[in-house]
Design a protein around this motif. Structure first.
Motif, PDB file in Angstrom:
ATOM      1  N   GLY A   1      23.374 -11.794  15.283  1.00 36.27           N
ATOM      2  CA  GLY A   1      23.948 -10.731  14.462  1.00 36.27           C
ATOM      3  C   GLY A   1      24.674 -11.278  13.249  1.00 36.27           C
ATOM      4  O   GLY A   1      24.569 -10.732  12.135  1.00 36.27           O
ATOM      5  N   ILE A   2      25.408 -12.375  13.426  1.00 34.96           N
ATOM      6  CA  ILE A   2      26.125 -13.001  12.315  1.00 34.96           C
ATOM      7  C   ILE A   2      25.140 -13.590  11.307  1.00 34.96           C
ATOM      8  O   ILE A   2      25.342 -13.488  10.086  1.00 34.96           O
ATOM      9  N   LEU A   3      24.053 -14.185  11.798  1.00 32.84           N
ATOM     10  CA  LEU A   3      23.048 -14.760  10.912  1.00 32.84           C
ATOM     11  C   LEU A   3      22.369 -13.668  10.079  1.00 32.84           C
ATOM     12  O   LEU A   3      22.160 -13.823   8.866  1.00 32.84           O
ATOM     13  N   LYS A   4      22.021 -12.570  10.716  1.00 32.00           N
ATOM     14  CA  LYS A   4      21.379 -11.466   9.995  1.00 32.00           C
ATOM     15  C   LYS A   4      22.332 -10.862   8.964  1.00 32.00           C
ATOM     16  O   LYS A   4      21.911 -10.488   7.856  1.00 32.00           O
ATOM     17  N   ASP A   5      23.609 -10.783   9.321  1.00 30.62           N
ATOM     18  CA  ASP A   5      24.604 -10.262   8.377  1.00 30.62           C
ATOM     19  C   ASP A   5      24.692 -11.164   7.150  1.00 30.62           C
ATOM     20  O   ASP A   5      24.837 -10.664   6.022  1.00 30.62           O
ATOM     21  N   ALA A   6      24.593 -12.473   7.365  1.00 30.74           N
ATOM     22  CA  ALA A   6      24.649 -13.410   6.236  1.00 30.74           C
ATOM     23  C   ALA A   6      23.480 -13.177   5.282  1.00 30.74           C
ATOM     24  O   ALA A   6      23.655 -13.129   4.059  1.00 30.74           O
ATOM     25  N   LYS A   7      22.288 -13.002   5.837  1.00 31.91           N
ATOM     26  CA  LYS A   7      21.122 -12.766   4.990  1.00 31.91           C
ATOM     27  C   LYS A   7      21.266 -11.452   4.226  1.00 31.91           C
ATOM     28  O   LYS A   7      20.983 -11.380   3.018  1.00 31.91           O
TER      29      LYS A   7
ATOM     30  N   ILE B   1      18.802 -18.877  24.132  1.00 26.97           N
ATOM     31  CA  ILE B   1      18.353 -19.971  23.263  1.00 26.97           C
ATOM     32  C   ILE B   1      18.249 -19.494  21.823  1.00 26.97           C
ATOM     33  O   ILE B   1      17.590 -18.492  21.528  1.00 26.97           O
ATOM     34  N   VAL B   2      18.914 -20.234  20.925  1.00 29.67           N
ATOM     35  CA  VAL B   2      18.823 -19.989  19.484  1.00 29.67           C
ATOM     36  C   VAL B   2      18.428 -21.306  18.829  1.00 29.67           C
ATOM     37  O   VAL B   2      19.052 -22.347  19.073  1.00 29.67           O
ATOM     38  N   GLN B   3      17.405 -21.263  18.001  1.00 31.37           N
ATOM     39  CA  GLN B   3      16.976 -22.461  17.289  1.00 31.37           C
ATOM     40  C   GLN B   3      17.977 -22.810  16.184  1.00 31.37           C
ATOM     41  O   GLN B   3      18.715 -21.945  15.701  1.00 31.37           O
ATOM     42  N   PRO B   4      18.021 -24.078  15.756  1.00 30.31           N
ATOM     43  CA  PRO B   4      18.943 -24.459  14.676  1.00 30.31           C
ATOM     44  C   PRO B   4      18.666 -23.680  13.394  1.00 30.31           C
ATOM     45  O   PRO B   4      17.507 -23.404  13.066  1.00 30.31           O
ATOM     46  N   HIS B   5      19.738 -23.314  12.710  1.00 31.45           N
ATOM     47  CA  HIS B   5      19.623 -22.565  11.458  1.00 31.45           C
ATOM     48  C   HIS B   5      20.381 -23.284  10.344  1.00 31.45           C
ATOM     49  O   HIS B   5      21.485 -23.811  10.576  1.00 31.45           O
ATOM     50  N   LEU B   6      19.794 -23.276   9.148  1.00 28.29           N
ATOM     51  CA  LEU B   6      20.454 -23.745   7.936  1.00 28.29           C
ATOM     52  C   LEU B   6      20.530 -22.572   6.973  1.00 28.29           C
ATOM     53  O   LEU B   6      19.515 -21.922   6.697  1.00 28.29           O
ATOM     54  N   ILE B   7      21.723 -22.295   6.466  1.00 32.32           N
ATOM     55  CA  ILE B   7      21.951 -21.133   5.590  1.00 32.32           C
ATOM     56  C   ILE B   7      22.705 -21.609   4.351  1.00 32.32           C
ATOM     57  O   ILE B   7      23.745 -22.266   4.470  1.00 32.32           O
ATOM     58  N   LYS B   8      22.219 -21.266   3.161  1.00 37.17           N
ATOM     59  CA  LYS B   8      22.954 -21.659   1.945  1.00 37.17           C
ATOM     60  C   LYS B   8      23.414 -20.424   1.170  1.00 37.17           C
ATOM     61  O   LYS B   8      23.073 -19.294   1.504  1.00 37.17           O
ATOM     62  N   ASP B   9      24.205 -20.698   0.144  1.00 35.62           N
ATOM     63  CA  ASP B   9      24.812 -19.638  -0.675  1.00 35.62           C
ATOM     64  C   ASP B   9      25.738 -18.761   0.165  1.00 35.62           C
ATOM     65  O   ASP B   9      25.803 -17.541   0.001  1.00 35.62           O
ATOM     66  N   VAL B  10      26.463 -19.405   1.059  1.00 34.97           N
ATOM     67  CA  VAL B  10      27.421 -18.696   1.913  1.00 34.97           C
ATOM     68  C   VAL B  10      28.781 -18.682   1.210  1.00 34.97           C
ATOM     69  O   VAL B  10      29.175 -19.662   0.572  1.00 34.97           O
ATOM     70  N   LYS B  11      29.492 -17.564   1.336  1.00 34.17           N
ATOM     71  CA  LYS B  11      30.757 -17.395   0.620  1.00 34.17           C
ATOM     72  C   LYS B  11      31.841 -16.842   1.542  1.00 34.17           C
ATOM     73  O   LYS B  11      31.534 -16.191   2.547  1.00 34.17           O
TER      74      LYS B  11
END
Length: 490
Positions: free
Chosen positions: A346-352, A369-379
């Motif tokens: 839910g937090i990952l989807k909110d970021a997108k 199980i959650v696979q590794p995630h890399l997220i950029k342009d986070v504020k």
């Protein structure tokens, strides 16, 4: 025929026993849901018995010489570092909380080294003697003295290391402890307690209770309220930490609270990017990111951010999360529950949805199980920036000036650990003094602290207090007056 699984008893007054009403709860491993153990579910009576046993034992334990305590600690360290005990602890970690081998070994190795460090506290228990500054002839004695009976609450995500941290210094200072471990890892808390008893710790000095999840709020509240409990230490989430602090505040009882983290790593343009990338991946993904010191925010200079991200992506692309018991290709284990995985997604989807870019990851979970995630342009302002994710996630933000990097690092309610990467060590030190974190690693991973330093937050969502002698003793003053002093009214 049902497969037998280990039973974890309570340890109260030196005796292993079931709960007063023989109630138990079951322990299941994450992802597969396999039953791996049952544990005694402590009742209100069991909690009172543990507190009263601790109170009886503490009176004589406080009178023991610190060198006697040291010898018991060193023997406990030898027991825990022995091959049979290491095997038992690693089995408990693998079965109860599905740790990957590297984290399981680390959490089984740290207890003995932590204990040996705490055994060196003998010199810190010394007092002071000085003449009164008010009247001649008065001799002032100041001593650190034990508080009495303490409640220690240890978590599941490093149950070996963090159980030792919760109990070792309090006991060495002459206190007696009621340990309430996590319902997710009761066997590990039990093993640590049992090792201390085998080392010769007097009965009642350390009591270990396991509590069913449904009973935890009421029983913890009841324990904190008990008049014999003088102090509380808790390691866990900031959400539960606030509840513990409020319960303690009702009775004006002091706390040491080691709560969440949102560790930033500041990477300057002259940093060794290959070394920084390895440290970032290791600190972000160890135990699938379920560590309070996990690297959760990478703050990189604009000139090198894309290169750093590319290096990190190359490493992380080869790391797969899965059921470690059935998938030999998996390097990362599951999260501790499906609910935790659902929250993270839910937090990952909110970021997108808030404008961040997903560089790697599928924004999905398979049970826990959650696979590794890399997220950029986070504020700042995004959930993924503001809240502890407690999962295999690395987020990226960029800066143009050092002042901007410091501002971004400090844009958080967390204050536990951090790191700064630069070839200019003097500049890195200058930055380190300006970012508000309990521990700053220069050119090193965020998952590093010194046991003698008593890592803790600087208030806010990371908690407060330290696991040190000062927090687990009372400074008491005794003044010896000479004969013949004069009094105003007599």
């Amino acid at each position: 025929m049902a497969t037998s699984v280990p039973f974890t008893p309570l340890i109260i007054d030196g005796q292993e026993r079931p709960s007063a009403n023989s109630k138990t709860f079951e322990v299941y491993t994450p992802q597969s849901g396999q039953l791996v153990g049952t544990a005694a579910a402590a009742t209100s009576q069991d909690c009172r018995d543990a507190i009263e046993a601790a109170a009886r034992a503490q009176k004589s334990w406080e009178k023991t010489r610190p060198v006697e305590r040291r010898d018991i600690f060193l023997k406990a360290a030898d027991i825990l570092s022995s091959e049979p005990w290491m095997k038992l602890m690693q089995e408990a970690n693998t079965q109860e909380v599905a740790f990957a081998p590297a984290w399981s070994v680390l959490d089984s190795t740290i207890p003995s080294s932590y204990i040996r460090v705490q055994a060196g506290l003998v010199d810190q228990l010394k007092g002071q003697v000085y003449p009164s500054v008010h009247l001649p002839g008065i001799q002032v004695h100041v001593q650190p003295r034990a508080k009495g009976v303490l409640l220690a609450i240890a978590p599941w995500n490093a149950p070996g290391a963090l159980t030792i941290r919760a109990i070792a210094i309090p006991i060495f200072c002459g206190n007696a402890v009621v340990l309430k471990g996590s319902e997710l890892s009761p066997r590990m808390h039990y093993l640590i307690t049992k090792a201390f008893h085998e080392a010769g710790l007097p009965k009642g000095v350390l009591n270990c209770i396991s509590v069913a999840q449904s009973d935890t709020p009421s029983l913890v509240s009841e324990i904190i309220a008990h008049p014999l409990i003088r102090h509380v230490n808790f390691t866990g989430s900031d959400r539960v930490g606030r509840i513990v602090a409020m319960e303690a505040a009702k009775h004006l009882k002091p706390c040491v609270l080691e709560l969440g983290g949102k560790a930033p790593t500041v990477v300057l343009q002259d940093a060794d990017l290959n070394e920084a990338a390895k440290a970032i991946v290791d600190s972000a993904l160890l135990n699938s990111g379920q560590v309070c010191m996990s690297t959760e925010r990478v703050i990189a200079h604009k000139s090198i951010a894309e290169k750093l991200i590319a290096i990190i992506r190359n490493i992380v692309s080869g790391l797969k999360a899965g059921d470690l018991t059935t998938d030999p290709s998996a390097k990362l284990g599951p999260l501790f529950s499906t609910a935790s995985a659902d929250r993270l997604v839910g937090i990952l989807k909110d970021a997108k949805e808030s404008g961040a870019e997903v560089i790697l990851g599928d924004l999905a979970n398979n049970k826990s199980i959650v696979q590794p995630h890399l997220i950029k342009d986070v504020k700042p302002g995004m959930k993924i920036w503001d809240e502890e994710s407690f999962g295999p996630v690395i987020v990226f933000a960029t800066f143009a000036t050092v002042d901007e990097a410091i501002e971004l690092a400090n844009a958080s309610s967390f204050s536990l650990t951090s790191s700064v990467w630069s070839a200019d060590v003097m500049l890195a030190q200058e930055i380190a003094y300006q970012i508000r974190y309990s521990a700053v690693n220069i050119n090193g991973p965020t998952i590093h602290s010194e046991p003698s330093d008593g890592l803790i937050g600087l208030s806010g969502s990371s908690g407060y207090g330290r696991f040190d002698v000062a927090n687990f003793t009372d400074k008491r003053t005794m003044m010896i007056h000479p004969k013949g002093r004069t009094y105003a009214l007599a």
